[in-house]
Design an enzyme around this catalytic site. Structure first.
Site, PDB file in Angstrom:
ATOM      1  N   ASP A  27      -3.195   2.600   7.380  1.00  0.00           N
ATOM      2  CA  ASP A  27      -3.143   1.582   8.432  1.00  0.00           C
ATOM      3  C   ASP A  27      -4.565   1.271   8.888  1.00  0.00           C
ATOM      4  O   ASP A  27      -5.322   2.177   9.257  1.00  0.00           O
ATOM      5  CB  ASP A  27      -2.303   2.119   9.595  1.00  0.00           C
ATOM      6  CG  ASP A  27      -2.299   1.201  10.810  1.00  0.00           C
ATOM      7  OD1 ASP A  27      -2.586   0.001  10.649  1.00  0.00           O
ATOM      8  OD2 ASP A  27      -2.011   1.693  11.917  1.00  0.00           O
ATOM      9  N   ASP A  31      -1.288  -0.500  14.014  1.00  0.00           N
ATOM     10  CA  ASP A  31       0.090  -0.833  14.348  1.00  0.00           C
ATOM     11  C   ASP A  31       1.072   0.194  13.776  1.00  0.00           C
ATOM     12  O   ASP A  31       2.286   0.019  13.871  1.00  0.00           O
ATOM     13  CB  ASP A  31       0.458  -2.243  13.883  1.00  0.00           C
ATOM     14  CG  ASP A  31       0.412  -2.401  12.358  1.00  0.00           C
ATOM     15  OD1 ASP A  31       0.019  -1.438  11.661  1.00  0.00           O
ATOM     16  OD2 ASP A  31       0.755  -3.494  11.872  1.00  0.00           O
ATOM     17  N   ASP A  35      -1.443  -1.346   5.365  1.00  0.00           N
ATOM     18  CA  ASP A  35      -1.737  -2.750   5.078  1.00  0.00           C
ATOM     19  C   ASP A  35      -2.739  -2.860   3.929  1.00  0.00           C
ATOM     20  O   ASP A  35      -3.230  -1.849   3.410  1.00  0.00           O
ATOM     21  CB  ASP A  35      -2.266  -3.452   6.325  1.00  0.00           C
ATOM     22  CG  ASP A  35      -3.323  -2.640   7.053  1.00  0.00           C
ATOM     23  OD1 ASP A  35      -4.288  -2.218   6.397  1.00  0.00           O
ATOM     24  OD2 ASP A  35      -3.169  -2.410   8.268  1.00  0.00           O
ATOM     25  N   ASP A 206      11.616  -5.732 -10.378  1.00  0.00           N
ATOM     26  CA  ASP A 206      12.670  -5.020  -9.666  1.00  0.00           C
ATOM     27  C   ASP A 206      14.049  -5.314 -10.267  1.00  0.00           C
ATOM     28  O   ASP A 206      14.354  -6.461 -10.621  1.00  0.00           O
ATOM     29  CB  ASP A 206      12.634  -5.458  -8.193  1.00  0.00           C
ATOM     30  CG  ASP A 206      13.612  -4.714  -7.321  1.00  0.00           C
ATOM     31  OD1 ASP A 206      13.519  -3.487  -7.243  1.00  0.00           O
ATOM     32  OD2 ASP A 206      14.482  -5.382  -6.721  1.00  0.00           O
ATOM     33  N   GLU A 269      12.204  -2.390 -14.165  1.00  0.00           N
ATOM     34  CA  GLU A 269      13.104  -1.389 -13.581  1.00  0.00           C
ATOM     35  C   GLU A 269      14.489  -1.610 -14.169  1.00  0.00           C
ATOM     36  O   GLU A 269      15.149  -2.606 -13.868  1.00  0.00           O
ATOM     37  CB  GLU A 269      13.165  -1.497 -12.058  1.00  0.00           C
ATOM     38  CG  GLU A 269      14.022  -0.377 -11.466  1.00  0.00           C
ATOM     39  CD  GLU A 269      14.359  -0.575  -9.999  1.00  0.00           C
ATOM     40  OE1 GLU A 269      14.728   0.418  -9.349  1.00  0.00           O
ATOM     41  OE2 GLU A 269      14.271  -1.711  -9.499  1.00  0.00           O
ATOM     42  N   ASP A 332      12.113   5.360  -4.108  1.00  0.00           N
ATOM     43  CA  ASP A 332      13.571   5.453  -3.982  1.00  0.00           C
ATOM     44  C   ASP A 332      14.103   6.864  -4.171  1.00  0.00           C
ATOM     45  O   ASP A 332      15.263   7.133  -3.844  1.00  0.00           O
ATOM     46  CB  ASP A 332      14.252   4.548  -5.018  1.00  0.00           C
ATOM     47  CG  ASP A 332      14.117   3.073  -4.683  1.00  0.00           C
ATOM     48  OD1 ASP A 332      13.991   2.740  -3.499  1.00  0.00           O
ATOM     49  OD2 ASP A 332      14.130   2.259  -5.620  1.00  0.00           O
TER      50      ASP A 332
END
Length: 534
Positions: A27, A31, A35, A206, A269, A332
């Site tokens: 970060d 926040d 990023d 994906d 994937e 995942d």
């Protein structure tokens, strides 16, 4: 260390890919969420670590119903991560360090807030109605078929305003795109061109095997092996909702476009058995993705017999021109160290980085992050929130990287969006950087070996006889012969060498290097350089 020149091999064959989950890497603007500027600030770490390419999970504008996999604009950056200028700076920084950058391409579905879908659902007469998959209810009412969302419940969402259902393989906020529509198809090809023109080096695609559905929308068959302790999706066999023949033609178009840009790579994937997974390589004359993702090391039992069979069966399934790939962690899946413990996580690191093929590392595995408990009030994963009793939450693999022992582990100056690993004060990058025996140092050593020994990066692989609980294989290129011996037990095991060979050098060990005898220590893995007996 400079890699020996292998001019006939593309970078993605001899390289190592490192997956970054941007929300949890670094970060820069206080926040609590990572990023692009944060990633840019850590590029020297990545370059010195020894990887070759970075893959970013989605950074596109999104309502974040599924943390970026619900894309609202395929050609921009979500303000949470920065903007296109920040992306260009990151890309320049990546390339200036000799690295490559891959983006996540999400072709199966968009966000329901994407302008395409807003227009599509505005009217049955909308020019973009057919860009998504709309169907009438059954004659007696109800969804068009029995398909189940990967997140549970029906894959069909009723739209009262237009009196039809739309299809969503995941959340209802992620309507599926209709790849049978030529205008949609061209619009998505334009997305790929936009990023290729900007300079990206490839894409991880994906849920590629989802992108085309059965033209007749037939019911999926019941899975006779299903039990209630697994996801509701698995109650059916996804015969008609995934892996349709027409998807291969589209994938070949992706490949032709990538090849037109030169040295680019496509990673697909695709969660399918070996025989069906291998089809996604295409043919030599009509290739598809360069690397259909191989998740088997994350899914198989962790013992020598099973791993040996897994490796053998996968290698045997590949077409002659197909290049293998391996992965032990992702955004995942549960952390590898949480599944098998740190001692065997070291073995997993050696296995991943010495098998034939392209390895993909997942951020944080290099410091051995294990099980992270997510309090109920901190759960963010929609899959876990919808099916909380199944233990399938993905937050545990998405926790922020602990960089040092300062406040918020150097990840941020405020509380991170997910909890840190409980042992972050001891288990962090800075602490392991100073420890020659840390798992981070092991990863660095293995990555350096891949660069200096072509037998590891491009050589042949042969499984060899070994003692019980030991997985052993030979890597060879020209006159260089390496033996990898992995003890998957917590007991000593004999070290067997191929006939007429002896050890020339110990190149790497999962433990502090010691004089090697004829025994493997418990949980010990070795990379040995062999020579023929004179």
């Amino acid at each position: 260390m400079v890699r020996q020149t292998l001019t006939k091999h593309p970078w993605w064959k001899i390289g190592v890919i490192y997956q970054i989950y941007p929300r949890s890497f670094q970060d820069s603007d206080a926040d609590g969420v990572g990023d692009l500027a944060g990633i840019e600030a850590r590029l020297d770490y990545l370059a010195n670590f020894g990887i070759d390419a970075i893959w970013l999970s989605p950074i596109y504008p999104s309502p974040m119903a599924d943390f970026g996999y619900d894309v609202a604009d395929y050609c921009d950056i979500d303000p949470m991560f920065g903007d296109l200028d920040a992306f260009d700076r990151l890309l320049d920084g990546v390339h200036s360090r000799g690295l490559k950058l891959l983006l996540d391409f999400v072709p199966n579905h968009s966000s329901d807030q994407h302008p395409w879908f807003i227009e599509s659902r505005s009217s049955r007469e909308s020019p973009k109605r057919d860009w998504y998959i709309w169907r009438d209810p059954l004659p007696g009412g109800g969804p068009p078929n029995n398909w189940i969302s990967d997140f549970g419940g029906s894959s069909w969402q009723w739209d009262a305003a237009t009196g039809q259902y739309y299809l969503h393989a995941f959340l209802k906020e992620q309507p599926d795109l209709n790849w049978r529509n030529p205008d949609l198809r061209e619009a998505m090809m334009a997305v790929l061109r936009f990023w290729f023109d900007r300079g990206v080096d490839g894409f991880r695609i994906d849920v590629l095997w989802h992108i085309v559905k059965d033209v007749a929308f037939r019911n999926n068959p019941i899975n006779p092996m299903w039990t209630p302790n697994v996801t509701e999706r698995d109650r059916l066999i996804q015969r008609y909702s995934t892996d349709q023949p027409e998807a291969h033609e589209i994938t070949a178009e992706f490949r032709a476009l990538a090849d037109s840009y030169g040295d680019r790579v496509l990673v697909g994937e695709i969660c399918l058995p070996n025989d069906r997974l291998a089809c996604w390589y295409g043919t030599e004359d009509h290739p598809q993705v360069h690397l259909p993702f191989n998740f088997q090391l994350m899914e198989t039992a962790w013992d020598a017999v099973t791993l040996r069979k897994t490796i053998s069966d996968y290698e045997a399934s590949l077409p002659s021109f197909g290049w293998p790939n391996w992965v032990i962690g992702s955004h995942d899946a549960p952390r590898i160290a949480a599944k098998i413990g740190e001692a065997q996580a070291r073995i997993a690191a050696m296995l991943l980085l010495t098998l034939r093929g392209t390895p993909t590392l997942y951020q944080g595995d290099e410091i051995g992050i294990g099980e992270v408990q997510i309090p109920p009030n901190r759960v963010r994963d929609p899959q876990d929130l919808r099916q909380p009793d199944l233990g399938i939450g993905r937050d545990r693999s998405r926790t922020p990287i602990p960089w040092n022992s300062s406040a918020q582990a150097g990840f941020s100056t405020v509380e991170p969006w997910l909890p840190l690993n409980e042992d972050w004060r001891e288990r962090n990058v800075a602490a392991q950087d100073q420890d020659d025996n840390s798992i981070l140092s092991l990863y660095r050593s293995l990555l350096a070996l891949r660069r200096s020994h072509n037998a590891l990066s491009i050589g042949d692989l042969t499984l060899v006889d070994a003692a019980d609980d030991v997985l052993a294989y030979r890597r060879q290129r020209a006159n260089e012969i390496l033996l990898i011996a992995l003890n998957l037990s917590d007991e000593p095991r004999p070290l067997l060498l191929p006939e007429n060979t002896c050890i020339a050098k110990v190149l790497c060990s999962t433990k502090p290097i010691r004089p090697i005898s004829s025994t493997l220590d418990p949980n010990e893995g070795l990379v040995l350089e062999l020579k023929e007996k004179s």
